[in-house]
Motif scaffolding. Structure first.
Motif, short mmCIF file in Angstrom:
data_model
loop_
_atom_site.label_atom_id
_atom_site.label_comp_id
_atom_site.label_asym_id
_atom_site.label_seq_id
_atom_site.Cartn_x
_atom_site.Cartn_y
_atom_site.Cartn_z
N ALA A 89 -16.06 -121.92 63.77
CA ALA A 89 -16.48 -120.58 63.24
C ALA A 89 -16.80 -121.14 61.41
O ALA A 89 -17.83 -120.65 61.03
CB ALA A 89 -15.62 -119.35 63.21
N LYS A 90 -15.94 -122.05 61.12
CA LYS A 90 -15.89 -122.29 59.76
C LYS A 90 -16.66 -123.87 59.71
O LYS A 90 -16.87 -124.11 58.58
CB LYS A 90 -14.49 -122.61 58.96
N LYS A 91 -17.03 -124.26 60.66
CA LYS A 91 -17.69 -125.50 60.91
C LYS A 91 -16.90 -126.56 60.08
O LYS A 91 -17.41 -127.24 58.86
CB LYS A 91 -19.10 -125.56 60.12
N THR A 92 -15.53 -126.72 60.31
CA THR A 92 -14.78 -127.73 59.60
C THR A 92 -13.85 -128.32 60.51
O THR A 92 -13.38 -127.57 61.39
CB THR A 92 -13.81 -126.88 58.41
N ARG A 138 -10.03 -128.24 64.54
CA ARG A 138 -11.42 -127.89 63.82
C ARG A 138 -11.37 -126.27 64.22
O ARG A 138 -10.77 -125.61 64.71
CB ARG A 138 -12.20 -128.48 64.63
N SER A 139 -12.24 -125.84 63.26
CA SER A 139 -12.59 -124.00 63.43
C SER A 139 -14.22 -124.33 63.60
O SER A 139 -14.88 -124.62 62.44
CB SER A 139 -12.14 -123.60 62.14
N ALA A 173 -15.96 -130.30 55.62
CA ALA A 173 -17.03 -129.25 55.82
C ALA A 173 -18.32 -129.74 56.24
O ALA A 173 -18.79 -130.96 55.91
CB ALA A 173 -17.13 -128.46 54.53
N TYR A 215 -10.21 -130.58 60.38
CA TYR A 215 -9.02 -131.05 59.39
C TYR A 215 -8.21 -132.09 60.03
O TYR A 215 -8.20 -132.46 61.03
CB TYR A 215 -8.21 -129.64 59.53
N SER A 268 -9.82 -132.12 54.74
CA SER A 268 -10.71 -131.09 55.47
C SER A 268 -11.97 -131.74 55.48
O SER A 268 -12.53 -132.62 54.56
CB SER A 268 -10.88 -129.92 54.57
#
Length: 123
Positions: free
Chosen positions: A75-78, A72-73, A23, A80, A21
Motif C-alpha cells: 500500500a505504501k510501495k515501500t 514490505r507494505s 520507496a 524495509y 526504507s
C-alpha cells in the motif's frame, strides 16, 4: 521497472540498530519481489535479504539471519530492512533492488536498483 529510493542509513555503534526504507514508484511494485544487497569497499556486491510480492517467502543471507528483518507494505510501495545487533562487518552501502516474479539472490536477476545508502558501524 520501478524507481527506487533508499533512506535510513547512517552511523551507529556496534550493537545498535538502524531501519532502512526503500520507496518505490511505478504501478508494478506489488508484483515485484524486492531485495536488499550491500557492497563494502573493495568487495563484491552481496545479497542480504529478499521478500516476495506477497511477503509469504523471505530469504536471508546467513551472515544476517536472526539480526535483520525484511518487510514490505504494498500500500505504501515501500520495503524495509530492520537491522539489529549491528556489527562493524555490516558496514557497507546498502542497495534496494526489485525484480518481477519470484525471489532471487543473485544481483544480476534484478532489473531495478536504488542509488544506495551508507551504513557505518563502529566498534
Amino acid at each position: 521497472q520501478v524507481q527506487l529510493v533508499e533512506s535510513g542509513g547512517g552511523s551507529v555503534q556496534a550493537g545498535g540498530s538502524l531501519r532502512l526504507s526503500c520507496a518505490a514508484s511505478g504501478r508494478t511494485f506489488s508484483s515485484y519481489s524486492m531485495g536488499w544487497f550491500r557492497q563494502a569497499p573493495g568487495k563484491e556486491r552481496e545479497f542480504v535479504s529478499a521478500i516476495s510480492w506477497s511477503s509469504n517467502r523471505i530469504y536471508y543471507a546467513d551472515s544476517v539471519k536472526g539480526r535483520f528483518t525484511i518487510s514490505r507494505s504494498n500500500a505504501k510501495k515501500t520495503v524495509y530492512l530492520q537491522m539489529n545487533s549491528l556489527k562493524p562487518e555490516d558496514t557497507a552501502v546498502y542497495y534496494c533492488a526489485g525484480r518481477p516474479g519470484g525471489l532471487a539472490s543473485g544481483y544480476d536477476n534484478y532489473d531495478s536498483w536504488g542509488q544506495g545508502t551508507q551504513v557505518t558501524v563502529s566498534s
